[in-house]
Design a protein around this motif. Structure first.
Motif, PDB file in Angstrom:
ATOM      1  N   TYR A  94       0.847  -1.193   0.000  1.00  0.00           N
ATOM      2  CA  TYR A  94       0.000   0.000   0.000  1.00  0.00           C
ATOM      3  C   TYR A  94       0.882   1.243   0.000  1.00  0.00           C
ATOM      4  CZ  TYR A  94       1.029   0.640   4.990  1.00  0.00           C
ATOM      5  OH  TYR A  94       1.662   0.859   6.189  1.00  0.00           O
ATOM      6  N   LEU A 109      -2.413   3.355  11.277  1.00  0.00           N
ATOM      7  CA  LEU A 109      -2.745   3.014   9.882  1.00  0.00           C
ATOM      8  C   LEU A 109      -2.340   1.595   9.523  1.00  0.00           C
ATOM      9  CD1 LEU A 109      -3.723   3.887   7.085  1.00  0.00           C
ATOM     10  CD2 LEU A 109      -1.412   4.766   6.667  1.00  0.00           C
ATOM     11  N   GLU A 110      -1.149   1.171   9.851  1.00  0.00           N
ATOM     12  CA  GLU A 110      -0.647  -0.149   9.456  1.00  0.00           C
ATOM     13  C   GLU A 110      -1.496  -1.254  10.059  1.00  0.00           C
ATOM     14  OE1 GLU A 110       3.485  -0.585  10.103  1.00  0.00           O
ATOM     15  OE2 GLU A 110       3.456  -2.757   9.892  1.00  0.00           O
ATOM     16  N   VAL A 113      -4.869  -1.413   8.208  1.00  0.00           N
ATOM     17  CA  VAL A 113      -4.788  -2.085   6.897  1.00  0.00           C
ATOM     18  C   VAL A 113      -4.616  -3.584   7.080  1.00  0.00           C
ATOM     19  CG1 VAL A 113      -3.456  -2.222   4.769  1.00  0.00           C
ATOM     20  CG2 VAL A 113      -3.899   0.001   5.821  1.00  0.00           C
ATOM     21  N   LEU A 116      -7.945  -5.177   8.206  1.00  0.00           N
ATOM     22  CA  LEU A 116      -8.898  -5.133   7.092  1.00  0.00           C
ATOM     23  C   LEU A 116      -8.564  -6.195   6.051  1.00  0.00           C
ATOM     24  CD1 LEU A 116     -11.305  -3.645   5.852  1.00  0.00           C
ATOM     25  CD2 LEU A 116      -9.667  -2.116   4.740  1.00  0.00           C
ATOM     26  N   THR A 117      -7.267  -6.373   5.757  1.00  0.00           N
ATOM     27  CA  THR A 117      -6.854  -7.392   4.774  1.00  0.00           C
ATOM     28  C   THR A 117      -7.168  -8.799   5.280  1.00  0.00           C
ATOM     29  OG1 THR A 117      -5.073  -5.925   4.048  1.00  0.00           O
ATOM     30  CG2 THR A 117      -4.922  -8.232   3.415  1.00  0.00           C
ATOM     31  N   VAL A 148     -10.369  -4.501  -0.654  1.00  0.00           N
ATOM     32  CA  VAL A 148      -9.576  -3.775   0.339  1.00  0.00           C
ATOM     33  C   VAL A 148      -9.281  -2.354  -0.124  1.00  0.00           C
ATOM     34  CG1 VAL A 148      -7.397  -3.767   1.596  1.00  0.00           C
ATOM     35  CG2 VAL A 148      -8.615  -5.918   1.228  1.00  0.00           C
ATOM     36  N   ASP A 149      -9.008  -2.195  -1.406  1.00  0.00           N
ATOM     37  CA  ASP A 149      -8.704  -0.853  -1.915  1.00  0.00           C
ATOM     38  C   ASP A 149      -9.917   0.072  -1.787  1.00  0.00           C
ATOM     39  OD1 ASP A 149      -6.923   0.991  -3.266  1.00  0.00           O
ATOM     40  OD2 ASP A 149      -8.291   0.793  -4.964  1.00  0.00           O
ATOM     41  N   VAL A 152     -10.103   1.241   1.938  1.00  0.00           N
ATOM     42  CA  VAL A 152      -9.091   2.138   2.507  1.00  0.00           C
ATOM     43  C   VAL A 152      -9.033   3.483   1.811  1.00  0.00           C
ATOM     44  CG1 VAL A 152      -7.687   0.176   3.235  1.00  0.00           C
ATOM     45  CG2 VAL A 152      -7.272   1.228   1.000  1.00  0.00           C
ATOM     46  N   TRP A 155      -9.055   6.646   3.904  1.00  0.00           N
ATOM     47  CA  TRP A 155      -7.858   6.871   4.702  1.00  0.00           C
ATOM     48  C   TRP A 155      -6.732   7.540   3.901  1.00  0.00           C
ATOM     49  CZ3 TRP A 155      -7.824   1.207   6.878  1.00  0.00           C
ATOM     50  CH2 TRP A 155      -8.968   1.031   7.689  1.00  0.00           C
ATOM     51  N   ILE A 157      -5.052   6.283   1.355  1.00  0.00           N
ATOM     52  CA  ILE A 157      -3.994   5.344   0.923  1.00  0.00           C
ATOM     53  C   ILE A 157      -4.506   4.534  -0.252  1.00  0.00           C
ATOM     54  CG2 ILE A 157      -3.023   5.217   3.238  1.00  0.00           C
ATOM     55  CD1 ILE A 157      -4.302   2.496   3.552  1.00  0.00           C
ATOM     56  N   VAL A 159      -4.059   0.665  -1.902  1.00  0.00           N
ATOM     57  CA  VAL A 159      -3.528  -0.704  -1.844  1.00  0.00           C
ATOM     58  C   VAL A 159      -3.191  -1.113  -3.270  1.00  0.00           C
ATOM     59  CG1 VAL A 159      -3.997  -3.096  -1.222  1.00  0.00           C
ATOM     60  CG2 VAL A 159      -4.858  -1.242   0.206  1.00  0.00           C
TER      61      VAL A 159
END
Length: 336
Positions: A94, A109-110, A113, A116-117, A148-149, A152, A155, A157, A159
């Protein structure tokens, strides 16, 4: 040296200026973005390079790394749609596109993600059968990336890629799959062997057919040529016979000699080349016949002449005188 009041003020002023410059000049390295807060409120984002902020009023809020990040997704258990338990792990890539949103829209954030993944991996893989799961890894990656994209985007970002690294079914299921694969391969091998045998038989039959056709065509061509040769030979023989006949009719004695000698030579050749005879027996009259060739020629010359003089008339046949047989006196009947 004793400093006076003016000197102290100058030194304090210099120190203050240095502190102001240190607080107001900010250098942002390449690949990072700094957020600026004024009294705790986000105002702007500093780009890479030399930047100036308002000292003591503004401060750096978050230092965001905008380079592409790699996130290792740990192994987790997934239950497929057909109730098969498998273990899967993945890796996600990402990149922060909006430093302010990444800094203020989500905390940690990490970790966000990552969770969520993992959640979407269980969701996506759990909606598929085991066979589909094992054979459509690219489809799983595409579906995970899309889901996922989309999640996010608020946010700030992006992916860029999600790859399933490994899918491990249970041991008993792996053994069953191995047996199934072995049976499938044996089946395919037998089918391929049968097809190869069938093709070989077809090719051999076609080869035999072509060979028979070519042999028949060769025999037909040979028979045609042999018949043609016999026809030519018969024509030549008829022509030669006609020429000899015409020569004989014209009184050519050598033609008769040639004709008789040719027939005699052909007869001797046939006798000598017979396959069932190892010894050639010349007829008793052979030497006399050979010797008589000159006689026949002489007779023909006498009958037809030598070609320059007219032929002499044929000699009259001499009939031997008839003699009276002797009378047997014992066979005579008595006179009555």
């Amino acid at each position: 040296m004793i400093l006076g009041g003016f000197d102290i003020v100058v030194i304090a002023l210099v120190v203050f200026v240095i502190l102001v410059l240190f607080a107001g000049i900010k250098t942002v390295p390449q690949g990072y973005r700094y957020t600026i807060e004024r009294f705790g409120r986000y105002t702007r984002t500093l780009e890479p390079g030399l930047n100036i902020i308002t000292p003591f009023i503004e401060r750096i809020g978050a230092r965001m790394n905008v380079m592409e990040q790699v996130l290792d997704v740990p192994t987790q258990e997934v239950i497929t749609r057909d109730n098969a338990s498998v273990a899967a792990d993945a890796v996600a890539f990402y990149q922060v596109l909006n430093a302010a949103q990444a800094a203020y829209q989500v905390s940690n954030l990490e970790n966000a993600v990552l969770n969520l993944t993992m959640t979407n991996i269980r969701s996506v893989m759990g909606s598929m059968d085991l066979d589909e799961l094992l054979s459509n890894r690219d489809a799983i990656n595409d579906r995970l990336l899309r889901v996922v994209d989309d999640a996010v985007q608020p946010w700030g970002i992006k992916v860029t890629r999600i790859e399933i690294k490994d899918i491990r079914p249970p041991t008993d299921l792996v053994d069953a799959m191995a047996r199934q694969m072995k049976a499938e391969r044996e089946k395919r091998a037998q089918i391929l062997e049968a097809e190869g045998s069938r093709n070989a038989q077809i090719l051999r039959a076609e080869g035999a057919k072509q060979s028979a056709i070519l042999e028949a065509e060769g025999q037909r061509e040979a028979a045609f040529r042999e018949a043609e040769a016999r026809e030519r030979l018969a024509e030549a023989e008829a022509k030669a016979t006609k020429m000899v006949s015409e020569a004989i009719a014209a009184g050519d004695v050598q033609a008769i000699n040639y004709f008789v000698a040719q027939k005699y030579t052909e007869a001797l050749s046939a006798i000598g080349t017979a396959g069932n005879s190892k010894i050639v027996l010349m007829p008793m009259e052979a030497s006399s016949i050979i010797g008589s060739l000159s006689g026949i020629g002489a007779i023909a010359k006498e009958v037809f002449g030598d070609g320059n003089s007219p032929p002499s008339p044929p000699r009259p046949r001499q009939v031997p005188p008839r003699t009276t047989p002797p009378v047997n006196p014992f066979n005579q009947a008595p006179e009555r």
